[in-house]
Design a protein around this motif. Sequence first.
Motif, PDB file in Angstrom:
ATOM      1  N   UNK A  94      11.457   7.257  23.895  1.00  0.00           N
ATOM      2  CA  UNK A  94      12.032   5.920  23.788  1.00  0.00           C
ATOM      3  C   UNK A  94      10.965   4.895  23.439  1.00  0.00           C
ATOM      4  N   UNK A  95       9.759   5.074  23.954  1.00  0.00           N
ATOM      5  CA  UNK A  95       8.685   4.128  23.627  1.00  0.00           C
ATOM      6  C   UNK A  95       8.346   4.180  22.141  1.00  0.00           C
ATOM      7  N   UNK A  96       8.433   5.362  21.533  1.00  0.00           N
ATOM      8  CA  UNK A  96       8.194   5.490  20.087  1.00  0.00           C
ATOM      9  C   UNK A  96       9.306   4.805  19.291  1.00  0.00           C
ATOM     10  N   UNK A  97      10.528   4.869  19.813  1.00  0.00           N
ATOM     11  CA  UNK A  97      11.637   4.153  19.166  1.00  0.00           C
ATOM     12  C   UNK A  97      11.397   2.649  19.228  1.00  0.00           C
ATOM     13  N   UNK A  98      10.981   2.158  20.372  1.00  0.00           N
ATOM     14  CA  UNK A  98      10.710   0.723  20.511  1.00  0.00           C
ATOM     15  C   UNK A  98       9.587   0.300  19.567  1.00  0.00           C
ATOM     16  N   UNK A  99       8.562   1.142  19.427  1.00  0.00           N
ATOM     17  CA  UNK A  99       7.473   0.844  18.493  1.00  0.00           C
ATOM     18  C   UNK A  99       7.983   0.841  17.051  1.00  0.00           C
ATOM     19  N   UNK A 100       8.898   1.772  16.719  1.00  0.00           N
ATOM     20  CA  UNK A 100       9.473   1.832  15.370  1.00  0.00           C
ATOM     21  C   UNK A 100      10.263   0.567  15.057  1.00  0.00           C
ATOM     22  N   UNK A 101      11.060   0.112  16.009  1.00  0.00           N
ATOM     23  CA  UNK A 101      11.836  -1.116  15.806  1.00  0.00           C
ATOM     24  C   UNK A 101      10.898  -2.301  15.580  1.00  0.00           C
ATOM     25  N   UNK A 102       9.820  -2.347  16.358  1.00  0.00           N
ATOM     26  CA  UNK A 102       8.826  -3.412  16.180  1.00  0.00           C
ATOM     27  C   UNK A 102       8.182  -3.328  14.797  1.00  0.00           C
ATOM     28  N   UNK A 103       7.815  -2.111  14.376  1.00  0.00           N
ATOM     29  CA  UNK A 103       7.209  -1.932  13.051  1.00  0.00           C
ATOM     30  C   UNK A 103       8.154  -2.408  11.958  1.00  0.00           C
ATOM     31  N   UNK A 104       9.428  -2.092  12.097  1.00  0.00           N
ATOM     32  CA  UNK A 104      10.407  -2.489  11.083  1.00  0.00           C
ATOM     33  C   UNK A 104      10.595  -4.008  11.067  1.00  0.00           C
ATOM     34  N   UNK A 105      10.713  -4.593  12.250  1.00  0.00           N
ATOM     35  CA  UNK A 105      10.946  -6.039  12.333  1.00  0.00           C
ATOM     36  C   UNK A 105       9.777  -6.840  11.776  1.00  0.00           C
ATOM     37  N   UNK A 106       8.551  -6.358  12.017  1.00  0.00           N
ATOM     38  CA  UNK A 106       7.361  -7.122  11.618  1.00  0.00           C
ATOM     39  C   UNK A 106       6.737  -6.600  10.320  1.00  0.00           C
ATOM     40  N   UNK A 107       7.353  -5.569   9.721  1.00  0.00           N
ATOM     41  CA  UNK A 107       6.874  -5.071   8.438  1.00  0.00           C
ATOM     42  C   UNK A 107       5.481  -4.474   8.488  1.00  0.00           C
ATOM     43  N   UNK A 108       5.293  -3.447   9.324  1.00  0.00           N
ATOM     44  CA  UNK A 108       3.970  -2.825   9.424  1.00  0.00           C
ATOM     45  C   UNK A 108       4.118  -1.320   9.650  1.00  0.00           C
ATOM     46  N   UNK A 109       2.983  -0.587   9.568  1.00  0.00           N
ATOM     47  CA  UNK A 109       2.941   0.854   9.826  1.00  0.00           C
ATOM     48  C   UNK A 109       3.984   1.641   9.025  1.00  0.00           C
ATOM     49  N   UNK A 110       4.089   1.315   7.737  1.00  0.00           N
ATOM     50  CA  UNK A 110       5.023   2.021   6.872  1.00  0.00           C
ATOM     51  C   UNK A 110       6.146   1.161   6.341  1.00  0.00           C
ATOM     52  N   UNK A 111       6.362   0.015   6.963  1.00  0.00           N
ATOM     53  CA  UNK A 111       7.439  -0.886   6.535  1.00  0.00           C
ATOM     54  C   UNK A 111       6.898  -2.196   5.941  1.00  0.00           C
ATOM     55  N   UNK A 112       5.673  -2.143   5.391  1.00  0.00           N
ATOM     56  CA  UNK A 112       5.026  -3.359   4.887  1.00  0.00           C
ATOM     57  C   UNK A 112       5.839  -4.073   3.808  1.00  0.00           C
ATOM     58  N   UNK A 113       6.608  -3.325   3.014  1.00  0.00           N
ATOM     59  CA  UNK A 113       7.356  -3.927   1.911  1.00  0.00           C
ATOM     60  C   UNK A 113       8.706  -4.495   2.347  1.00  0.00           C
ATOM     61  N   UNK A 114       9.027  -4.394   3.607  1.00  0.00           N
ATOM     62  CA  UNK A 114      10.341  -4.813   4.076  1.00  0.00           C
ATOM     63  C   UNK A 114      10.666  -6.262   3.716  1.00  0.00           C
ATOM     64  N   UNK A 115       9.698  -7.152   3.834  1.00  0.00           N
ATOM     65  CA  UNK A 115       9.952  -8.590   3.650  1.00  0.00           C
ATOM     66  C   UNK A 115      10.092  -8.987   2.177  1.00  0.00           C
ATOM     67  N   UNK A 116       9.634  -8.093   1.275  1.00  0.00           N
ATOM     68  CA  UNK A 116       9.552  -8.484  -0.134  1.00  0.00           C
ATOM     69  C   UNK A 116      10.526  -7.741  -1.038  1.00  0.00           C
ATOM     70  N   UNK A 117      11.099  -6.624  -0.558  1.00  0.00           N
ATOM     71  CA  UNK A 117      11.864  -5.750  -1.445  1.00  0.00           C
ATOM     72  C   UNK A 117      13.376  -5.869  -1.192  1.00  0.00           C
ATOM     73  N   UNK A 118      14.124  -5.911  -2.281  1.00  0.00           N
ATOM     74  CA  UNK A 118      15.586  -5.788  -2.232  1.00  0.00           C
ATOM     75  C   UNK A 118      16.006  -4.903  -3.405  1.00  0.00           C
ATOM     76  N   UNK A 119      16.966  -4.045  -3.184  1.00  0.00           N
ATOM     77  CA  UNK A 119      17.438  -3.196  -4.274  1.00  0.00           C
ATOM     78  C   UNK A 119      18.132  -4.060  -5.333  1.00  0.00           C
ATOM     79  N   UNK A 120      18.135  -3.558  -6.558  1.00  0.00           N
ATOM     80  CA  UNK A 120      18.719  -4.293  -7.678  1.00  0.00           C
ATOM     81  C   UNK A 120      20.131  -3.788  -8.005  1.00  0.00           C
TER      82      UNK A 120
END
Length: 307
Positions: A281-307
């Motif tokens: 569960x702690x790894x899940x919480x870390x994953x959610x944090x990574x996704x929300x803040x765009x880090x550790x694999x999700x760096x492009x989250x804030x800039x990318x949208x599909x066309x």
Amino acid sequence: MASIYNAPPFTLLTNKNSYIMSEFNTPRLVLNKVLAKSQHEGDGAVVRRGIGRSDLKNLDPFLMLDHFSVSPPGGFPDHPHRGFETVTYMLEGGITHQDFAGHKGTIRSGDVQWMTAGRGIIHSEMPAEANNKGLQLWINLSAKDKMIEPNYQELPSENIPTAEKDGVEVKVIAGEAMGVHSPVYTRTPTMFLVFSMMPGSQWHQNIPESWNSFVYVIDGEGVFGCPNSSPIVAYHVLVLSLGDGLSVWNNSSKPLRFVLIGGQPLDEPVAQYGPFVMNTQSEIEKTIEDYQYGKNGFEMRKFWRSQ
């Protein structure tokens, strides 16, 4: 020994006395059958979910099996994954995929995409034609592989190894059948076979003894495990017992089409939150944090949208 699956107690549906008639030392029998019932997913898509529901939560190493149907303007818009692989096999129409790493393409009827999400991917899967149907399988990754870089293996229909014998055709997406081997690399050892059987045909398929395995019936009806068991019709997942092989008979007047899927159990804890699958569960919480803040694999989250 691995637990066969995380679900309520099952009932043996076949007759053990038929062992003496088997082609195998330890034939695989049907332990349980689950009807893949329709539900809505994504944006206007309908899926028959066979694995990943309350009565068959998972079957180590498999997390989900969907038989999907989607038409424009619906689809599966931008969404993330981490910690597992997705295998998409198209039955009809096509699906256009694009992700935040710049990968884009369309797979059509008979094509396969084997996507390793690894540490993180955000992608979209949208219908390419008026009517689009296929199967999507989620395969878990071991703890040591969950944070690897994303990767794709795509096979057009003409490059999928195929063999035919005595009225039985098999497409070898992963693993081996009829002496034919797939070129797909399976990080979690997996077999994925698509069988088409003509009326009156039978087949006996070897399966590694320690692997968990199941069948999903796409079209028609077949007899699985032993010859005197009842025929099983389309849209059912059949959880198989351990053993060295499965026997199948098509005693009907129509063709039978099904997938036979097996994999080496990981025997690791599973923590899942929607499209994120980790071990704790702690790894899940870390994953959610990574996704929300765009880090550790999700760096492009804030800039990318599909066309």
